[in-house]
Design a protein around this motif. Sequence first.
Motif, short mmCIF file in Angstrom:
data_model
loop_
_atom_site.label_atom_id
_atom_site.label_comp_id
_atom_site.label_asym_id
_atom_site.label_seq_id
_atom_site.Cartn_x
_atom_site.Cartn_y
_atom_site.Cartn_z
N MET A 196 22.51 66.21 -19.26
CA MET A 196 21.86 65.82 -20.52
C MET A 196 21.75 67.06 -21.41
O MET A 196 20.66 67.46 -21.83
N LYS A 230 10.43 59.06 -13.51
CA LYS A 230 9.51 59.04 -12.37
C LYS A 230 8.96 60.44 -12.10
O LYS A 230 7.80 60.61 -11.76
N LEU A 231 9.86 61.41 -12.27
CA LEU A 231 9.46 62.80 -12.05
C LEU A 231 8.41 63.22 -13.08
O LEU A 231 7.42 63.88 -12.74
N PHE A 241 5.24 61.63 -12.07
CA PHE A 241 4.71 62.29 -10.88
C PHE A 241 3.94 63.57 -11.28
O PHE A 241 2.83 63.81 -10.82
N LEU A 283 11.65 61.49 -4.66
CA LEU A 283 10.23 61.17 -4.47
C LEU A 283 10.09 60.18 -3.33
O LEU A 283 10.78 59.15 -3.32
N ASP A 291 18.05 55.33 -8.21
CA ASP A 291 16.66 55.37 -8.63
C ASP A 291 15.81 56.31 -7.78
O ASP A 291 14.73 56.71 -8.17
N SER A 314 16.60 59.40 -6.37
CA SER A 314 16.69 60.85 -6.47
C SER A 314 17.38 61.26 -7.77
O SER A 314 17.99 60.44 -8.45
N ILE A 315 17.23 62.54 -8.09
CA ILE A 315 17.88 63.05 -9.30
C ILE A 315 18.54 64.39 -8.97
O ILE A 315 17.99 65.19 -8.22
N LEU A 360 23.48 54.24 -13.32
CA LEU A 360 24.01 55.56 -13.60
C LEU A 360 23.64 56.57 -12.52
O LEU A 360 24.45 57.30 -11.99
N SER A 361 22.38 56.60 -12.22
CA SER A 361 21.93 57.53 -11.21
C SER A 361 21.06 56.70 -10.29
O SER A 361 20.35 55.81 -10.74
N ARG A 369 29.04 53.59 -14.56
CA ARG A 369 28.03 52.52 -14.63
C ARG A 369 28.57 51.18 -14.18
O ARG A 369 27.82 50.25 -13.99
N VAL A 394 13.93 61.25 -24.34
CA VAL A 394 15.10 60.85 -23.54
C VAL A 394 14.75 59.75 -22.55
O VAL A 394 15.63 59.08 -22.02
N GLU A 448 18.22 52.43 -19.25
CA GLU A 448 19.45 52.36 -18.45
C GLU A 448 20.29 53.61 -18.55
O GLU A 448 20.87 54.07 -17.59
N LYS A 449 20.39 54.18 -19.75
CA LYS A 449 21.34 55.28 -19.94
C LYS A 449 20.77 56.62 -19.50
O LYS A 449 21.50 57.59 -19.39
N SER A 450 19.48 56.66 -19.30
CA SER A 450 18.90 57.91 -18.88
C SER A 450 18.50 57.78 -17.42
O SER A 450 18.12 56.69 -16.98
N PRO A 451 18.63 58.85 -16.61
CA PRO A 451 18.33 58.70 -15.18
C PRO A 451 16.88 58.23 -14.98
O PRO A 451 15.97 58.84 -15.52
N ARG A 452 16.72 57.17 -14.24
CA ARG A 452 15.38 56.60 -14.08
C ARG A 452 14.45 57.58 -13.37
O ARG A 452 13.27 57.65 -13.63
N MET A 453 15.07 58.37 -12.49
CA MET A 453 14.25 59.30 -11.70
C MET A 453 13.63 60.39 -12.58
O MET A 453 12.59 60.96 -12.23
N LEU A 454 14.26 60.64 -13.72
CA LEU A 454 13.71 61.64 -14.63
C LEU A 454 12.33 61.17 -15.12
O LEU A 454 11.37 61.95 -15.16
N ILE A 482 23.71 63.37 -15.28
CA ILE A 482 23.77 61.91 -15.40
C ILE A 482 24.99 61.33 -14.67
O ILE A 482 25.02 60.16 -14.35
#
Lengths: 585, 546
Positions: free
Chosen positions: A439, B287-288, B291, A573, A552, A554-555, A549-550, A544, B177, B279-285, A454
Amino acid sequence: MENFIDYLNTLHRCNSNNKNATAEANYMSEFSKDILVEDTEVINTICKGLYSDSSKVLLTGFAGDGKTTLAQQIVKRVAYGAQLTKPIQIFGETTLSKALVVIKDLSESGTLEEKQTITEYLSNPAFAVLIVSNTGTILDCLKSVASKYGLSEIETESAVLQGIGADSSAGIGVITLPNIRISVINLIRYDNLRVAKQVLCKIIHHSYWTSSQADKESYPNIFENIAALKNTLVLDRLFLMYQRLYEYGERLTMRNLIEHFAYIITGNNKGLNSDIYFFDNVFGGLDDHAKEITAISLIRRQGFGEHVPSSWKREIWINPNSLESFLIMKSFQHVLDKCLQDGKSKLEKGNLARLRLYRILYFLSPLSNEGFDGEKFICSFLNSPGLLIWRKLQDKQMLESKLESNLINRVRHVIKEYFAGVKLPENEKEGHEDIYITMSRHSKDIRQSAQAVIASFKWQWQTTVALSIENDYRGNKQLVLLKACKGKTLNECCNNQDCLKLLLPLPFLDYLLKRHMGHVGQIEFQNYQKRLDAFKISILNDERKESKLSDDESILLVRLNSSRMLKDIRFRLVQENSKNYLEVF
Amino acid sequence: MNTFFPNKAWSDSKKQAEPITATSNLSLPVQELFGNRFYSDQTTIEILSEFLLIATSPEKNIVDFDSTRLKSSYTSVFPEKRLMDSLSLGAIEYKQESRINLKLFAILLNSGNPNPYPGHKLQYDSISGNVMDSTQILDEQKASNPEDVIAILSNLFMGFQGIGANREWCAQSFIPVTKNLLAGETIWKSTQAKKKNLTEFSVDSIKPFFDRSSRNFYSHGGEVLYLQLLILMKQTEQSITDWLNSKPDYRKLKISKDEKNPEYLLQRIEAGINKILNEKSPRMLGKLAEFIDNSGPPIDLAKFSRAGWIPQAVWEEGYFFALDLVRIFETEFDVIEWLKMLEMACVMQVFRTFLRNSARYLGIASPLLATVSTDCRDRRLKLISKHSLKHCQLMIHSAIEEKAKDIKMASEKGLRNMHQKYGDKVFLKLAKSIQFVVPMKGDTEHFVMTKTMLTYLVITTLKPNEKISYQSFLEEVRTKHGLVFDEKGFNEINRVTNTRQEISNGMISPWLSKMLDECGFLIPLSDSLSLVVNSAGYSEEASIWH
């Protein structure tokens, strides 16, 4: 009676007597038939359209692309040698089994009655119609035609542009309006250099040059120029220059090219008693008016000759005697010697002489001089390190493996840097196969030392990525980077159509080859950003397709370590006993 | 029929520009003209953030001034149509998160303040301590200790820092974002906190010094834009079609049948916003972020905020805004690029609101904006552009003055203040911030075109890979935004502004087509016709020429 040289001087705009610049005038002139070339490919395509059921053809293109000449040739072919003389002309006797209407110069057919007439011809199946027009005027005309059928201007424009802008490999589009179907032949979709070369060959092999030996004494330079241009190597180098312009989007029309040919040969009859030759005329020579010639102004803008390899410069100026065997035509040796002499001067005169010397070498030096890398000289001269690679692509299918691996490393580096939005060391070792799309904000004002990923993919040569060669719509071969779809290898993608593609046309290829040389600034790169952005989007869409995309849970983040290498780190998490934990791995 | 949507009377904040009581009909001319309200300190990214904040807020209530009636609420971006009646009579309240712990964690130590307020430092230590305690390093090659993890995470979120780097950490904002980075305005009342001279820095003791009602930076601009979309629900496909057909310029616009249907437009916008932020952005971001925000002792600063109002007539501008947004969502970008385009759309909508409302009120034609290239050296062209800018400013100014007379507002000082803070200066400031007007200082200010704006113009005029002639493109841009680039438009401006200049054909170089070409949006078909193509997705055809 004028001679052939006078005729050539009527084709360029350096004097007031350029009466033959338009196709109509030229067609009537004495010498035009001697240099006229029939572009059988285009003529056959147009005839095919006229013989078809709808039998309505629109011939369009830039002013000077040869539309009128082609129309005259068509009329000659289908109307038993008749001539085209009027803006709207009907030929009753044709090989088409119906009457042929040729409508030309639409821009001048502005009246309502004329538009009405055109509409009637277009909707009448009893007529075959050939419209010769540049694209702006045909659009206006068809808008008024279509409004009679209740079509709005927007709908008409859309239909017309769809036809004119069609990207079909055959170069034919179709305009479909109510009751009217018109085949479109857009000349800018054809590579005109092939036909232009035939025209130049006809000019330089004209009987005048052998039959008028008496004129040789009056115009010695012009006859020298003709002798030089008959040499295949000189001709090739000239067309390589045009090709370089073309691939960089500077397209010359047929009129531009013929004008330039005429000027290259005659130089507007200036400098007849000095030593101004074709290699000067290509760039406009001493003539101030020459910059008005489109080809010359474009060539000057490109700055050809400003870059010459330092190895060449060193050899030329340290050991000038070695240049004796350099030229393929000894008749120009005295000019070369003079340039060598003058080029040592530190004054402006020296600069000009050095530039001229490089121009002579470009046109007259073979590639295989001992100790000199001729290919390097040509590429540097034309400021296009990829030009000869590109040229070779046109002749044979395969790239040399060493070259291929060099190119692929450079592409990988550019992609890796751009997708991650970081600057990586140039000497990055191979084996770092992960390409990260982050990003990144691509902003100098923002520091993003850790970035969210991403998407990422493995760069595995010949497995997930490869270079390929594909034909573009003009039939030219282009380098294409192929990337396999997510989770597949290239072999598993049934055919190339399933792969993601990044087109590497000549300017991009040059950028890849030049960026390590310090020639290229950020501005040049901006032109390719959009291409890379589009490639990035196609990769993201592909990622996709099957899943989010990623994931859910982990990142993945990347950051630069102390040795400026990308290092990844993953966060997850997890919940245990209603408490969140952050796992790092 | 009420001329405002929703009803304009309520009490909100202490700002003078606001009406005082729920029953009062007093409001300032700017609010009457453009809605409540655009403010000069609200930056472009904050307008976008506020727009997304209200659009994505999971708790939105429609409150009625008649307290006996029940509140309605909705969670989607736009309410159901049946709620429109109660909406017209009441106001919208929505929940604004503060994300105060996340801001503290990401920005405090990166803000360059060597002596942060002790209470903030304590809170920061507490958050980072909790994050470290919760961290389990599974691979020591990736991070050797929890401090590394803290640094990586704060760098990650610092990378999304928006505008306001010179403000106190809590007044800064992130670029949106993901939904979890959207937060309303929080101001730290530093002087008051210092005066209080606290010795104990518990959450409860420092909480009163966080002010969430100032609305200095999140000052309703984004809400006004949201309301402009909402008011479209009052229209039907037929009414929009009739309106478009009634104006010759609008009749020529390239608008599909679907795009004339307000329900379709709002559905696409809702889907688009959800697509980008979810959708287009990492969902985990997200969540982080959540958190970290939950890792410190909670400072519960979330509050409900009331959105402003707009004049009913603004729905026309709202329609074009909706159209722009739908087309932006149709073109594929990555999240960052999308946000840039949305930011541009919001700013252009503010301009549109100012200019068209002023023109409508004064009963004159919408102004034209003479735009030149960034490297234009022709002083005559720059002068015309400057005059067109001054004309725009003057028009906004005159409309406000006229409105002040109409509503019998007497205070001259108040009026002057209003021009500075809510009127033409907002227009100028925003235009400068997106480099639409240069230079930043000096009296030669004029309109120029940037590549980002050009991309925005192309993608809001054409669907992906759609083509249009260059001439039609110019006409569309002129009709929708008032931007002109050619001799004809410049001469029209000369006539309006009484400039004694005549621009003859050929005086303006073809810089715009060159710029389109450089951006890959142009397909030259002949010397008299080029096509503009929306190749922002990918078009091999356009790429051939580059």
